[in-house]
Structures are given as structure tokens and as C-alpha cells.
Design a protein around this motif. Structure first.
Motif, mmCIF file in Angstrom:
data_model
loop_
_atom_site.group_PDB
_atom_site.id
_atom_site.type_symbol
_atom_site.label_atom_id
_atom_site.label_comp_id
_atom_site.label_asym_id
_atom_site.label_seq_id
_atom_site.Cartn_x
_atom_site.Cartn_y
_atom_site.Cartn_z
ATOM 1 N N LEU A 22 39.573 25.555 40.355
ATOM 2 C CA LEU A 22 40.303 25.797 41.594
ATOM 3 C C LEU A 22 41.613 26.501 41.276
ATOM 4 C CD1 LEU A 22 40.689 25.429 44.643
ATOM 5 C CD2 LEU A 22 41.646 23.154 44.155
ATOM 6 N N THR A 23 41.792 27.678 41.854
ATOM 7 C CA THR A 23 43.015 28.449 41.709
ATOM 8 C C THR A 23 43.903 28.195 42.922
ATOM 9 O OG1 THR A 23 41.864 30.196 40.476
ATOM 10 C CG2 THR A 23 43.970 30.782 41.499
ATOM 11 N N GLU A 24 45.114 27.761 42.685
ATOM 12 C CA GLU A 24 46.028 27.511 43.798
ATOM 13 C C GLU A 24 46.521 28.842 44.375
ATOM 14 O OE1 GLU A 24 46.513 24.621 45.046
ATOM 15 O OE2 GLU A 24 45.528 23.443 43.476
ATOM 16 N N ALA A 29 41.320 29.631 51.665
ATOM 17 C CA ALA A 29 40.801 29.707 50.311
ATOM 18 C C ALA A 29 39.446 30.410 50.311
ATOM 19 C CB ALA A 29 40.661 28.310 49.730
ATOM 20 N N LYS A 53 43.726 35.598 41.882
ATOM 21 C CA LYS A 53 44.963 35.322 41.147
ATOM 22 C C LYS A 53 45.975 36.442 41.338
ATOM 23 C CE LYS A 53 43.003 32.297 37.594
ATOM 24 N NZ LYS A 53 42.642 32.130 36.169
ATOM 25 N N ALA A 58 44.186 31.369 47.193
ATOM 26 C CA ALA A 58 43.456 30.195 46.723
ATOM 27 C C ALA A 58 41.982 30.552 46.544
ATOM 28 C CB ALA A 58 43.608 29.043 47.707
ATOM 29 N N ILE A 93 39.456 21.310 49.242
ATOM 30 C CA ILE A 93 40.395 22.272 49.816
ATOM 31 C C ILE A 93 40.870 21.793 51.184
ATOM 32 C CG2 ILE A 93 40.649 24.633 50.686
ATOM 33 C CD1 ILE A 93 38.469 25.419 48.627
#
Length: 251
Positions: A22-24, A29, A53, A58, A93
């Protein structure tokens, strides 16, 4: 939440261990749902993660049970299990999501969209394969294969490595998850992507999906010469453009 080989994972409500990354970032998202017997390390998933990124977006990629780094055995699974895995992953999420479903992930994303339309802000499918256990596998079996399946399983040749072991449960459980037989409302922006040289999912499937689904903003893009992998530079760029367009329309 546990760690396995530096990959985070969680145990789903059904008791299956699901690995994920999981990329914040800002929402909605973007969630990538992979294909049958594929994993979250594929070209499309990694490319989308890099884009997310760079954009501060997200992003979630994960492995269904029996796939990649997640727990369980592949041949024990079925469409309903993998749908439940997707729902459990999406529950990580807060807020809305835009789903990106590739091949079988296209089917799973449609199931998620039908089950929780309030959570889904948009959808992009790539060579979506809705109902493939029935319309492609079962419909394509000869009598000998059907007889073999009745005993428990049948092996199918694959262009991607070792044969696929297709279980009786996969076929029978899949009949409870079909999306092209009953109304399929998609009340958000949808982009269907399909290659004309796809040897696994025919263009007719994409056209049938477009005709069957109900929504105010649905478009199908056919890419001349693109195959099922849909992973060359032009196809990857089109996926990103489609996701950005759906995000923009999600507000």
C-alpha cells in the motif's frame, strides 16, 4: 498485520493470509486487481505503482489467496474466494477507490463494483474476462475434459508456463459469480481497454461487456495489435491515461 519476507500481509475475515503493498497518497486510491494465476509483481502493477508514487496518489496492489506471496493453495481457490480477498484488501483503504482490473481482475472488479458501488469512484479494465470459467473454459471443454473435471480437476495447456489445473469447484462456484446474465449498473466513469490481438480474451467479450453494463460514462478502447499482456510502452501509457481520466471525472 504481519510481515512475511518483508511483504506486509493481513488475515482476511475468511482466515486467508493476503500479501499487499500500500502506497500512501491522496485519494481516491487506485487499486490494481491482477489476473488468473498472476501476481502483484507483474509489469502493469509495478508500472502503476511507480506512476502513483510520482503523482502522490494512494495505490494498492495485492495477491489473491493462492497467488504470489499470499497464503493458501491455488487449486483450493475460486472466483468467490478471490472476490472476498479483494473486498478485504480494499477495506484497508479509507474513502473511495478507483479499480484497475486486468483479465480475471476485470471480472473481480465488476463483482466489487456490483457489491459496493458506494466505495467505487471509477473503473478501468484491461482485457477483462468476466464469466470466463463458464463462457470460455466450460464452453470450450470437450466431453472427455468434462468427464475428467467431474472427477475433480482437468489440466489445460498454458502459454504462460506449466498447465493450468482447473478444478470442479472453480467452474461450479464461478456460476454463482457471473456478471453478464443480470443487470450490471456501473454508476461511475468506466474505461474498458482491449487488444485486437488478444488470444485469451476475444474482442467479442469486450463488446458484450460494453453492451451489457449500464452507466452514463462508459468507453471501450480497442488497441490494434495489442495482445493479452497489454504491457508494451504504448499500452502502459494508455492504462495510466485512462486511470487519470477516470480520476479526474471522479472529482
Amino acid at each position: 498485520m504481519t510481515e512475511s519476507a518483508q511483504t506486509p500481509s493481513f488475515v482476511s475475515p475468511e482466515g486467508r493470509r493476503i500479501a499487499f503493498h500500500l502506497t500512501e497518497g491522496v485519494g481516491p486510491a487506485v487499486v490494481f486487481l491482477g489476473g488468473f494465476k498472476s501476481d502483484m509483481e507483474g509489469t502493469k502493477a509495478i508500472h502503476l505503482e511507480a506512476w502513483a508514487k510520482s503523482a502522490g496518489r494512494a495505490f494498492l496492489r495485492f495477491d489473491y489467496s493462492g497467488h504470489g506471496e499470499s497464503g493458501e493453495v491455488f487449486t483450493d481457490g475460486a472466483i468467490g474466494d478471490w472476490f472476498e480477498d479483494a473486498c478485504a484488501a480494499i477495506a484497508l483503504i479509507d474513502g473511495p477507490v478507483v479499480l484497475v482490473g486486468s483479465s480475471m481482475g476485470g471480472w473481480i472488479s465488476l463483482l466489487v463494483s456490483r457489491a459496493m458501488p458506494e466505495k467505487v469512484a471509477g473503473l478501468v479494465t484491461i482485457a477483462a474476462a468476466p464469466d470466463f470459467t463458464e463462457d470460455s473454459m466450460w464452453a470450450g471443454f470437450d466431453e472427455a475434459q468434462k468427464a475428467e473435471l467431474a472427477k475433480g480437476q482437468v489440466a489445460l495447456p498454458s502459454d504462460y508456463g506449466e498447465p493450468y489445473i482447473i478444478t470442479r469447484r472453480l467452474i461450479e462456484e464461478g456460476r454463482q459469480r457471473l456478471v453478464l446474465r443480470d443487470p450490471l449498473p456501473l454508476p461511475f466513469s468506466v474505461r474498458f481497454l482491449q487488444g485486437t490481438a488478444d488470444a485469451d480474451v476475444e474482442m467479442s467479450v469486450a463488446l458484450r461487456l460494453l453492451a451489457h453494463a449500464e452507466g452514463g460514462d462508459m468507453r471501450l478502447t480497442l488497441v490494434d495489435g495489442a495482445d493479452h499482456r497489454f504491457s508494451d510502452d504504448d499500452c502502459l501509457a494508455l492504462i495510466v491515461t485512462s486511470v487519470e481520466e477516470v480520476l479526474a471525472r471522479a472529482g
